[in-house]
Design an enzyme around this catalytic site. Structure first.
Site, PDB file in Angstrom:
ATOM      1  N   HIS A 204       0.979  -1.187  -0.058  1.00  0.00           N
ATOM      2  CA  HIS A 204       0.400  -0.138  -0.432  1.00  0.00           C
ATOM      3  C   HIS A 204       0.930   1.202  -0.124  1.00  0.00           C
ATOM      4  CE1 HIS A 204       1.113  -0.089   4.052  1.00  0.00           C
ATOM      5  NE2 HIS A 204       0.718   2.015   4.528  1.00  0.00           N
TER       6      HIS A 204
HETATM    7  C1  UD1 Z   1      -1.922   5.411   5.177  1.00  0.00           C
HETATM    8  C2  UD1 Z   1      -0.716   6.229   6.070  1.00  0.00           C
HETATM    9  C3  UD1 Z   1       0.309   5.336   6.146  1.00  0.00           C
HETATM   10  C4  UD1 Z   1      -0.211   4.294   6.501  1.00  0.00           C
HETATM   11  C5  UD1 Z   1      -1.673   4.006   5.578  1.00  0.00           C
HETATM   12  C6  UD1 Z   1      -1.918   2.951   6.439  1.00  0.00           C
HETATM   13  C7  UD1 Z   1      -0.071   8.970   4.989  1.00  0.00           C
HETATM   14  C8  UD1 Z   1       0.391   9.858   4.944  1.00  0.00           C
HETATM   15  N1  UD1 Z   1      -0.086   8.222   4.983  1.00  0.00           N
HETATM   16  O1  UD1 Z   1      -1.739   6.218   4.022  1.00  0.00           O
HETATM   17  O2  UD1 Z   1       1.597   5.937   6.140  1.00  0.00           O
HETATM   18  O3  UD1 Z   1       0.614   2.898   6.646  1.00  0.00           O
HETATM   19  O4  UD1 Z   1      -2.249   4.730   5.746  1.00  0.00           O
HETATM   20  O5  UD1 Z   1      -3.141   1.765   5.828  1.00  0.00           O
HETATM   21  O6  UD1 Z   1      -0.926   9.379   6.137  1.00  0.00           O
HETATM   22  N2  UD1 Z   1      -8.779   6.197   0.913  1.00  0.00           N
HETATM   23  C9  UD1 Z   1     -10.033   5.230   0.801  1.00  0.00           C
HETATM   24  N3  UD1 Z   1     -10.624   5.076   1.853  1.00  0.00           N
HETATM   25  C10 UD1 Z   1     -10.639   4.816   2.545  1.00  0.00           C
HETATM   26  C11 UD1 Z   1      -9.265   5.394   3.045  1.00  0.00           C
HETATM   27  C12 UD1 Z   1      -8.002   6.304   2.544  1.00  0.00           C
HETATM   28  O7  UD1 Z   1     -10.708   5.002  -0.169  1.00  0.00           O
HETATM   29  O8  UD1 Z   1     -11.037   4.632   4.180  1.00  0.00           O
HETATM   30  C13 UD1 Z   1      -8.104   5.878  -0.647  1.00  0.00           C
HETATM   31  C14 UD1 Z   1      -8.564   7.091  -1.053  1.00  0.00           C
HETATM   32  O9  UD1 Z   1      -8.869   6.852  -2.573  1.00  0.00           O
HETATM   33  C15 UD1 Z   1      -7.249   7.855  -0.752  1.00  0.00           C
HETATM   34  C16 UD1 Z   1      -5.614   6.832  -0.591  1.00  0.00           C
HETATM   35  O10 UD1 Z   1      -7.235   4.991  -0.271  1.00  0.00           O
HETATM   36  O11 UD1 Z   1      -6.427   9.264  -1.331  1.00  0.00           O
HETATM   37  C17 UD1 Z   1      -5.381   7.156   0.489  1.00  0.00           C
HETATM   38  O12 UD1 Z   1      -5.029   7.336   1.509  1.00  0.00           O
HETATM   39  P1  UD1 Z   1      -4.147   7.898   2.831  1.00  0.00           P
HETATM   40  O13 UD1 Z   1      -4.703   7.917   3.790  1.00  0.00           O
HETATM   41  O14 UD1 Z   1      -4.412   9.281   2.611  1.00  0.00           O
HETATM   42  O15 UD1 Z   1      -3.003   7.549   2.796  1.00  0.00           O
HETATM   43  P2  UD1 Z   1      -3.042   5.727   2.579  1.00  0.00           P
HETATM   44  O16 UD1 Z   1      -2.582   5.230   1.557  1.00  0.00           O
HETATM   45  O17 UD1 Z   1      -3.843   5.303   3.191  1.00  0.00           O
HETATM   46  N1  UDP Z   2      -4.126  -4.401   9.083  1.00  0.00           N
HETATM   47  C1  UDP Z   2      -5.105  -5.506   8.447  1.00  0.00           C
HETATM   48  N2  UDP Z   2      -5.995  -6.070   7.682  1.00  0.00           N
HETATM   49  C2  UDP Z   2      -5.234  -5.612   6.044  1.00  0.00           C
HETATM   50  C3  UDP Z   2      -4.068  -4.927   5.825  1.00  0.00           C
HETATM   51  C4  UDP Z   2      -3.662  -4.788   7.328  1.00  0.00           C
HETATM   52  O1  UDP Z   2      -5.936  -5.123   9.892  1.00  0.00           O
HETATM   53  O2  UDP Z   2      -6.123  -6.156   5.286  1.00  0.00           O
HETATM   54  C5  UDP Z   2      -3.330  -4.229   9.991  1.00  0.00           C
HETATM   55  C6  UDP Z   2      -2.357  -4.816   9.873  1.00  0.00           C
HETATM   56  O3  UDP Z   2      -2.628  -6.735  10.373  1.00  0.00           O
HETATM   57  C7  UDP Z   2      -1.631  -4.278  11.156  1.00  0.00           C
HETATM   58  C8  UDP Z   2      -2.141  -2.852  10.699  1.00  0.00           C
HETATM   59  O4  UDP Z   2      -3.232  -3.048   9.906  1.00  0.00           O
HETATM   60  O5  UDP Z   2      -1.836  -4.304  12.593  1.00  0.00           O
HETATM   61  C9  UDP Z   2      -1.172  -2.584   9.574  1.00  0.00           C
HETATM   62  O6  UDP Z   2      -2.211  -1.090   9.106  1.00  0.00           O
HETATM   63  P1  UDP Z   2      -0.983  -0.876   7.516  1.00  0.00           P
HETATM   64  O7  UDP Z   2      -0.669  -2.210   7.051  1.00  0.00           O
HETATM   65  O8  UDP Z   2      -2.295  -0.020   6.843  1.00  0.00           O
HETATM   66  O9  UDP Z   2       0.141   0.738   7.826  1.00  0.00           O
HETATM   67  P2  UDP Z   2       1.305   0.560   8.109  1.00  0.00           P
HETATM   68  O10 UDP Z   2       1.808  -0.720   9.205  1.00  0.00           O
HETATM   69  O11 UDP Z   2       2.188   0.675   6.550  1.00  0.00           O
HETATM   70  O12 UDP Z   2       1.427   1.521   8.467  1.00  0.00           O
END
Ligand code: UD1
Ligand code: UDP
Length: 354
Positions: A204
């Site tokens: 991701h």
């Molecule tokens: C964010 C964090 C990242 C973390 C991740 C955990 C930042 C900069 N990044 O990344 O460090 O590892 O969360 O999962 O804060 N979207 C949906 N539904 C949702 C949420 C997001 O469709 O509920 C889509 C949207 O198109 C959005 C994209 O995902 O633009 C990215 O979401 P965003 O929260 O900006 O960043 P993450 O990639 O989730």
């Molecule tokens: N996780 C989850 N379902 C998924 C992917 C991740 O429950 O489909 C959980 C995972 O077990 C961990 C946390 O989400 O506890 C990690 O989040 P993510 O990988 O989104 O972000 P990061 O840790 O890289 O910031």
């Protein structure tokens, strides 16, 4: 004592669940949960609150998605009145997301005491949005709760050791607490795969999803792993789903799933032969579960996992990913790096002592 947690993204709900349980076990403390709304899909947010037993947030800011500036700016605007109204003794931040950054800036400008859980992590790559968020949160926080010794060492190098406390890893507390619950409540998905060989993958990070050539290379490598090592399950973050659809990439052996609820994720991690991921949290959970991990990044903050093949950095190189995956049986032994599962209590003790 009023403690305000600011959260917004999936991994922060896991970390905050531990903190909430620790606060609930004490008297004289009130925990106020502020959800920025960074993650909002039921599978990215609501299901975590349900499964982890976290009460509904007192403040739901509904910021949603946007560019870094738009999302962070909107959070700043909406957080300020909440922090003024709640007048916390401590504002508690978790990890390195834009919600962490916005919480740090807002609280610091209001002169509120600030604590950062999962402090001191560094990738040394300033192109990662998370690296910027961590550096700012660490600089602005009054107390820095480090999961590991390397995190303490990083803060020492930046002159921040006086504010740093080594508490162990709060995600390890979560892992120990919830794995038993997960075992007792197997979902249809985890029951279907239990006892069968498979690899679990997640992708991701912006550095992978937002570069079509990197994403294609990783997906093609996962296809190869699914042919040569074991079937690959790939639960998709919505960002990754969008990018895969835009590429028009079609899986042949890899099984695409939606985001998996946390308890199912713990069960899948426990029974996978091998985990391939660019997630910080999933790298650690692989280590906790003593499963070999291939990290789909060029560097990691969790440097202590990189020993004896327990975690191997493979970037987006198909050859490196295939080679690391093929060597999964040689991984280990694992050791205890992340504390005693009581970091939530340790953090609370430090906050109570002021
Ligand atoms: C964010 C964090 C990242 C973390 C991740 C955990 C930042 C900069 N990044 O990344 O460090 O590892 O969360 O999962 O804060 N979207 C949906 N539904 C949702 C949420 C997001 O469709 O509920 C889509 C949207 O198109 C959005 C994209 O995902 O633009 C990215 O979401 P965003 O929260 O900006 O960043 P993450 O990639 O989730
Ligand atoms: N996780 C989850 N379902 C998924 C992917 C991740 O429950 O489909 C959980 C995972 O077990 C961990 C946390 O989400 O506890 C990690 O989040 P993510 O990988 O989104 O972000 P990061 O840790 O890289 O910031």
């Amino acid at each position: 004592m009023i403690l305000v947690s600011i959260v917004g993204a999936r991994p922060q709900f896991v970390k905050m669940a531990v903190f909430h349980r620790a606060v609930a076990a004490r008297t004289g403390m009130r925990h106020v949960i502020v959800h920025t709304g960074q993650h909002y899909d039921a599978g990215m947010s609501g299901v975590f609150f349900e499964q982890l037993g976290i009460p509904a947030p007192q403040y739901q800011l509904d910021v949603g998605s946007g560019s870094h500036a738009a999302q962070t700016g909107e959070m700043l605007k909406r957080l300020e009145p909440v922090l003024q109204e709640t007048a916390p003794d401590w504002v508690v931040l978790y990890g390195d997301t834009n919600s962490t950054l916005a919480g740090a800036l807002t609280a610091a400008k209001l002169h509120l005491p600030l604590a950062h859980v999962e402090a001191g992590l560094r990738s040394w790559n300033r192109k990662m949005p998370e690296e910027i968020n961590r550096i700012v949160a660490d600089q602005l926080s009054n107390l820095l709760f480090c999961p590991t010794q390397p995190a303490m060492d990083n803060l020492a190098r930046e002159g921040l050791l006086e504010r740093a406390r080594r508490t162990g890893d709060i995600m390890y507390d979560a892992f120990l607490w919830f794995r038993g619950i997960a075992k007792g409540n197997p979902s249809e998905l985890s029951a279907r795969w239990h006892g069968r060989p498979f690899a679990l993958a997640t992708v991701h990070r912006a550095e992978n999803t937002d570069h079509p050539e990197r994403l294609t290379a990783i997906l093609d490598a996962l296809e190869e792993v699914s042919q040569t090592v074991a079937p690959v399950l790939l639960p998709l973050h919505p960002r990754t789903r969008q990018r895969i659809d835009a590429l028009g990439w079609r899986p042949r052996g890899v099984q695409l799933l939606g985001p998996v609820p946390y308890l199912d994720m713990l069960s899948l991690e426990a029974s996978a032969q091998l985990i391939l991921t660019d997630s910080g949290g999933v790298q650690k959970e692989a280590y906790f579960a003593r499963r070999p991990c291939v990290t789909l990044r060029d560097e990691t903050e969790w440097v202590e996992t990189l020993h004896d093949g327990c975690n191997v950095l493979a970037g987006a190189s198909p050859a490196a990913i295939a080679a690391a995956a093929a060597a999964w049986k040689q991984a280990g032994p694992w050791t205890d790096l992340y504390g005693d599962g009581r970091s939530g209590e340790a953090i609370l003790d430090f906050l109570a002592a002021g």
